[in-house]
Scaffold this active site. Structure first.
Site, mmCIF file in Angstrom:
data_model
loop_
_atom_site.group_PDB
_atom_site.id
_atom_site.type_symbol
_atom_site.label_atom_id
_atom_site.label_comp_id
_atom_site.label_asym_id
_atom_site.label_seq_id
_atom_site.Cartn_x
_atom_site.Cartn_y
_atom_site.Cartn_z
ATOM 1 N N CYS A 1 3.624 -2.761 2.643
ATOM 2 C CA CYS A 1 3.490 -2.771 1.183
ATOM 3 C C CYS A 1 4.772 -3.222 0.494
ATOM 4 O O CYS A 1 4.724 -3.817 -0.585
ATOM 5 C CB CYS A 1 3.056 -1.399 0.672
ATOM 6 S SG CYS A 1 4.085 -0.036 1.237
ATOM 7 N N HIS B 1 3.635 4.233 -2.415
ATOM 8 C CA HIS B 1 3.046 2.897 -2.385
ATOM 9 C C HIS B 1 3.696 2.023 -3.454
ATOM 10 O O HIS B 1 4.095 2.505 -4.517
ATOM 11 C CB HIS B 1 1.537 3.001 -2.614
ATOM 12 C CG HIS B 1 0.843 1.682 -2.618
ATOM 13 N ND1 HIS B 1 0.875 0.816 -1.543
ATOM 14 C CD2 HIS B 1 0.103 1.062 -3.581
ATOM 15 C CE1 HIS B 1 0.184 -0.267 -1.837
ATOM 16 N NE2 HIS B 1 -0.286 -0.136 -3.062
#
Length: 462
Positions: free
Chosen positions: A115, A197
């Site tokens: 990510c 995230h």
């Protein structure tokens, strides 16, 4: 899929040709990275993009000069009310048109732990190529993935060994051990119940887009006003997002800005200042020389084609003051450039400390101490101060308690002594009265009438 495979073969062919990529590093898959602006800046350099840096944003209201995009790190919890509320809010702004999606770089995260790289690429590959030099690796990736679906773009990222090697080179040794415990197929930022995230916010064609690799579609937050910058629109969206995502309680989030390399702007400004310094210095020297010789003719005045300053409009004192200001500006910018270079060097030092595996050194060092027979003594010496500190704290606590008890006892004794003193004073006051009563032939404390009555009763009994 075939294009993604082509990307693999091209990159692998170049890697085998140059022997530059340690392919053994990819055996464990992609590793988890920290959220650190220095790490991200060095990662961009490893990607081949040298004119960009990443800065941490501490104040949303503070203006940021020429950002390419923003990267938002937040706590990801799959099953919570705030998450469902965000999904309900963002579902209305999903861009589902395939042609619109293929016209931008939006990649779904299909590779675990990637990510961080996804967030950086979502910003860089959506920038205008005239304003940013992507480098060979990113330029080739952008060309190969043009027109791909989001899923195939995500596969292309995972199948580019240059990106994977650069990504893993900045991971901590703990990330590899954590991956071994959880299994290579588990993604820390996708499949666990609680993790962190990254998502990206970038301006595309006059509209603010949010690109999240865990979402099925990109999100379009709309246009910004004509009189404002795109960062103003981002601030409003971010303020609303923080209130929803964190529930105004959780402060575990991080915001970073992808901006041009500050050293480039400082170097350009220094070049301009030094050019002006040379022009003003030359003009001043010629003006002083002309004053000394008494030559004031218009044809003999210094020629300054690169400056807008008219020599006749300034005196020698004005030029000296201007030259002094230029010297000050040059010194300030030289210091800024030195600070930026030192900061970049510290990024590299921190990266070396972060990625170095100290396990072997620590184990060898402890083994040598044990072999020399000094490990037990060192452990005892280390534990002994802790015991001494604990005993000292206990003694101090006991002493404080005893002092408090003694103080309470003294207060009680003082009160008792005061009461006794008052009683003595009352008795002292009563003694003169009793003495006076005795002189009058009366017994103090007895009533004469009762005495006579008692004598009469005795006589009756007889």
């Amino acid at each position: 899929m075939s294009v993604a495979g082509g990307s693999i073969s091209t990159a692998a062919g170049n890697a085998g040709k140059n022997n530059a990529l340690p392919m053994a590093q990819l055996a464990d898959g992609w590793l988890e990275l920290e959220s650190d602006p220095g790490l991200f800046t060095l990662l961009l350099e490893d990607f081949g993009c040298h004119d960009v840096q990443v800065e941490e944003v501490y104040d949303l209201q503070k203006p940021i000069e020429s950002p390419y995009g923003f990267i938002f790190l937040f706590r990801w919890i799959e099953e919570r009310r705030a998450r469902r509320k965000i999904v309900e809010t963002t579902a209305e702004i999903f861009v589902k048109d395939e042609e619109a999606i293929s016209s931008i770089f939006f990649a779904q995260q299909v590779v675990p732990n990637s990510c961080a790289t996804h967030a950086l690429l979502s910003v860089l590959l959506n920038c205008n190529e005239n304003n940013l030099q992507l480098g060979e690796t990113l330029g080739r990736l952008k060309a190969h993935t043009k027109g791909m679906s989001p899923e195939n773009k995500g596969l292309a990222i995972g199948n580019t060994p240059e990106l994977a090697c650069a990504h893993n080179s900045h991971a901590m040794p703990q990330a590899r051990r954590r991956l071994e415990r959880t299994g290579a197929g588990v993604a820390s930022c996708r499949f666990t119940g609680e993790a962190f995230h990254f998502v990206s916010f970038v301006p595309i064609n006059g509209q603010l887009f949010e690109l999240d690799g865990l979402k099925p579609y990109p999100m379009n937050h709309g246009c910004w006003e004509e009189h404002e910058d795109w960062t103003d629109k981002f601030r409003r969206v971010m303020a609303e997002r923080l209130g929803i995502a964190t529930g105004e309680q959780d402060i575990r989030f991080n915001l970073m800005a992808v901006v041009p390399d500050r050293r480039i702007a400082i170097t350009h400004k220094l070049k301009m200042l030094r050019t002006n310094q040379a022009i003003v210095s030359g003009t001043l020297q010629k003006l002083l020389k002309a004053d000394e010789q008494g030559e004031r003719d218009e044809q003999q005045r210094p020629d300054t084609p690169t400056t807008l300053l008219e020599p006749s409009a300034f005196t020698a004192r004005d030029l000296q003051s201007l030259l002094k200001n230029l010297d000050t500006e040059i010194a300030i910018n030289e210091q800024h450039l030195a600070d930026e270079n030192d900061r970049r060097q510290m990024f590299k030092v921190d990266a070396s400390r972060r990625t170095h595996n100290y396990d072997k050194f620590i184990c060898t060092f402890l083994s040598m101490l044990a072999h020399q027979g000094v490990l037990g003594e060192l452990v005892s010496q280390h534990l002994l101060p802790s015991k001494k500190i604990a005993n000292r704290l206990n003694r101090q606590t006991n002493a404080a308690t005893a002092a408090a008890n003694a103080a309470n006892t003294n207060v009680a004794g003082t009160n008792a002594a005061g009461s006794k003193s008052q009683q003595q004073q009352q008795q002292t006051q009563q003694q003169p009265q009793q003495t006076q009563t005795a002189k009058n032939g009366k017994s103090p404390g007895k009533t004469p009438g009762r005495r006579r009555k008692g004598r009469n009763k005795c006589r009756k009994r007889k």
